[in-house]
Design an enzyme around this catalytic site. Structure first.
Site, PDB file in Angstrom:
ATOM      1  N   LYS A   1       0.839  -1.205   0.000  1.00  0.00           N
ATOM      2  CA  LYS A   1       0.000   0.000   0.000  1.00  0.00           C
ATOM      3  C   LYS A   1       0.877   1.260   0.000  1.00  0.00           C
ATOM      4  O   LYS A   1       0.606   2.218  -0.718  1.00  0.00           O
ATOM      5  CB  LYS A   1      -0.924   0.012   1.221  1.00  0.00           C
ATOM      6  CG  LYS A   1      -2.121  -0.918   1.061  1.00  0.00           C
ATOM      7  CD  LYS A   1      -2.881  -1.134   2.349  1.00  0.00           C
ATOM      8  CE  LYS A   1      -3.936  -2.222   2.143  1.00  0.00           C
ATOM      9  NZ  LYS A   1      -4.538  -2.690   3.393  1.00  0.00           N
TER      10      LYS A   1
ATOM     11  N   GLN B   1      -4.687  -1.237   9.625  1.00  0.00           N
ATOM     12  CA  GLN B   1      -4.648  -2.584   9.050  1.00  0.00           C
ATOM     13  C   GLN B   1      -5.271  -3.592  10.020  1.00  0.00           C
ATOM     14  O   GLN B   1      -4.869  -3.674  11.182  1.00  0.00           O
ATOM     15  CB  GLN B   1      -3.188  -2.958   8.733  1.00  0.00           C
ATOM     16  CG  GLN B   1      -3.016  -4.283   8.049  1.00  0.00           C
ATOM     17  CD  GLN B   1      -3.616  -4.315   6.640  1.00  0.00           C
ATOM     18  OE1 GLN B   1      -3.414  -3.407   5.853  1.00  0.00           O
ATOM     19  NE2 GLN B   1      -4.357  -5.353   6.340  1.00  0.00           N
TER      20      GLN B   1
ATOM     21  N   ASP C   1     -11.258   3.350   4.028  1.00  0.00           N
ATOM     22  CA  ASP C   1     -11.648   1.937   3.967  1.00  0.00           C
ATOM     23  C   ASP C   1     -13.170   1.789   3.936  1.00  0.00           C
ATOM     24  O   ASP C   1     -13.683   0.719   3.596  1.00  0.00           O
ATOM     25  CB  ASP C   1     -11.116   1.196   5.206  1.00  0.00           C
ATOM     26  CG  ASP C   1      -9.975   0.250   4.876  1.00  0.00           C
ATOM     27  OD1 ASP C   1      -9.791  -0.073   3.682  1.00  0.00           O
ATOM     28  OD2 ASP C   1      -9.283  -0.174   5.814  1.00  0.00           O
TER      29      ASP C   1
END
Ligand code: NAD
Length: 297
Positions: free
Chosen positions: A54, A98, A121
């Site tokens: 990422k 994460q 997200d």
């Protein structure tokens, strides 16, 4: 019939290039780069790989990447304090924590602490609510990526029968919402669904997000159906001691029946990071008060 393969890898590359171009324009207009902060707790090897890729992809798309690594035994308070610091930081447009988090940490509490306007997200309840009522927010990256692949292949989804297998908050449910918004007739199937093959056989569009290797068989599919395989399952390969990745759909069998299908790997997987960058770009424009055309990315 031999199904067309939907090339998510190529689609994702094009999307990342488009995002990179617009991100460079953003930097000229805003006088700063769009920024994505990624928080990694602990040293889970898979999470480390995701976070590294990422970060690389963020830099390659002309954005700033901020990585924060915290020890496995970090307290909830310390993690929440970092999230709050990132919420306040004007250089940070998107925040991604994460998952999974170590057991002592409450994932829902951490996600709820992220500013909904930086929740790239799309996991915050505010963004789930916005999606449910049709307001602009952030949509989880994997289902939004699936939707992009579907519309690129099918155009208008109006009136199509869509079956989503799996009802998780990060894939199945938002996927169903997106299909509904696109005027498909949507069924959500799950572990308690009766006669799943018969339900799937109705579908013009099948999205499999279960996490069971090659569960969906060729004879479950309506001929010509478009199949999006979200599953990522590691299974033993023919070579001793080695493994390989397969989806939730029996790809070889399904390819004889479906009209189009995403491979695993190389289908949905690459879309997730590309959409994360896309969401960060959108967040940056919103945070800086700079217009971005709805269909720009
Ligand atoms: P999850 O475990 O949260 O949800 C799985 C869902 O499948 C559940 O809703 C359950 O009801 C349903 N299910 C389980 N067994 C079933 C059965 N026998 N029949 C019908 N439904 C059944 O999983 P998730 O997070 O939604 O992920 C699903 C899969 O997608 C996993 O393989 C995961 O690795 C993969 N995934 C891929 C990406 C990507 O970037 N490509 C992103 C997220 C998840």
């Amino acid at each position: 019939m031999t199904a067309e393969q939907i090339d998510g890898k190529a689609f994702a590359l094009t999307l990342r290039e488009k995002v990179g171009t617009i991100a460079a324009e953003f930097e000229r207009k805003a006088g700063r780069k769009a920024g994505l902060a990624v928080v990694l707790v602990g040293d889970d090897p898979a999470s480390q790989v995701y976070v590294r890729s990422k970060g690389k992809a963020t830099l390659a798309a002309n954005m700033a990447s901020f990585e924060h690594r915290l020890p496995d035994d970090v307290s909830g308070g310390a993690l929440l304090a970092l999230v709050e610091q990132l919420n306040q930081d004007p250089a940070v447009d998107g925040i991604l924590v994460q998952l999974p988090l170590p057991a002592q940490l409450d994932e829902q509490q951490v996600i709820s602490a992220i500013s909904p306007d930086k929740d790239v997200d799309g996991f915050h309840v505010i963004n789930a609510g916005r999606l449910a009522v049709g307001q602009d927010g952030f949509v989880p990256c994997t289902p939004l990526g699936c939707m992009m692949l579907l519309t690129s292949r099918l155009g208008d989804l109006s009136g199509l029968e869509a079956v989503v297998i799996g009802r998780s908050n990060i894939v199945g449910k938002p996927m169903a919402q997106l299909l509904l918004d696109a005027n498909a007739t949507v069924t959500i199937a799950h572990s308690r669904t009766k006669d799943l093959p018969a339900v799937v056989r109705r579908a013009d569009v099948v999205v499999a997000a279960v996490g069971r290797a090659e569960m969906v068989k060729a004879d479950w599919l309506k001929p010509g159906a478009t199949v999006i395989d979200v599953g990522i399952n590691r299974v033993p390969s023919n070579e001793a001691g080695k493994t390989r990745l397969v989806g939730d759909v029996d790809f070889a069998g399904a390819s004889d029946v479906a009209g189009a299908i995403t491979p695993v790997p190389g289908g949905v997987g690459p879309m997730t990071i590309a959409v994360l960058l896309r969401n960060t770009l959108v967040a940056a424009h919103r945070n800086a008060g700079i217009d971005l055309a709805k269909d720009a990315v």
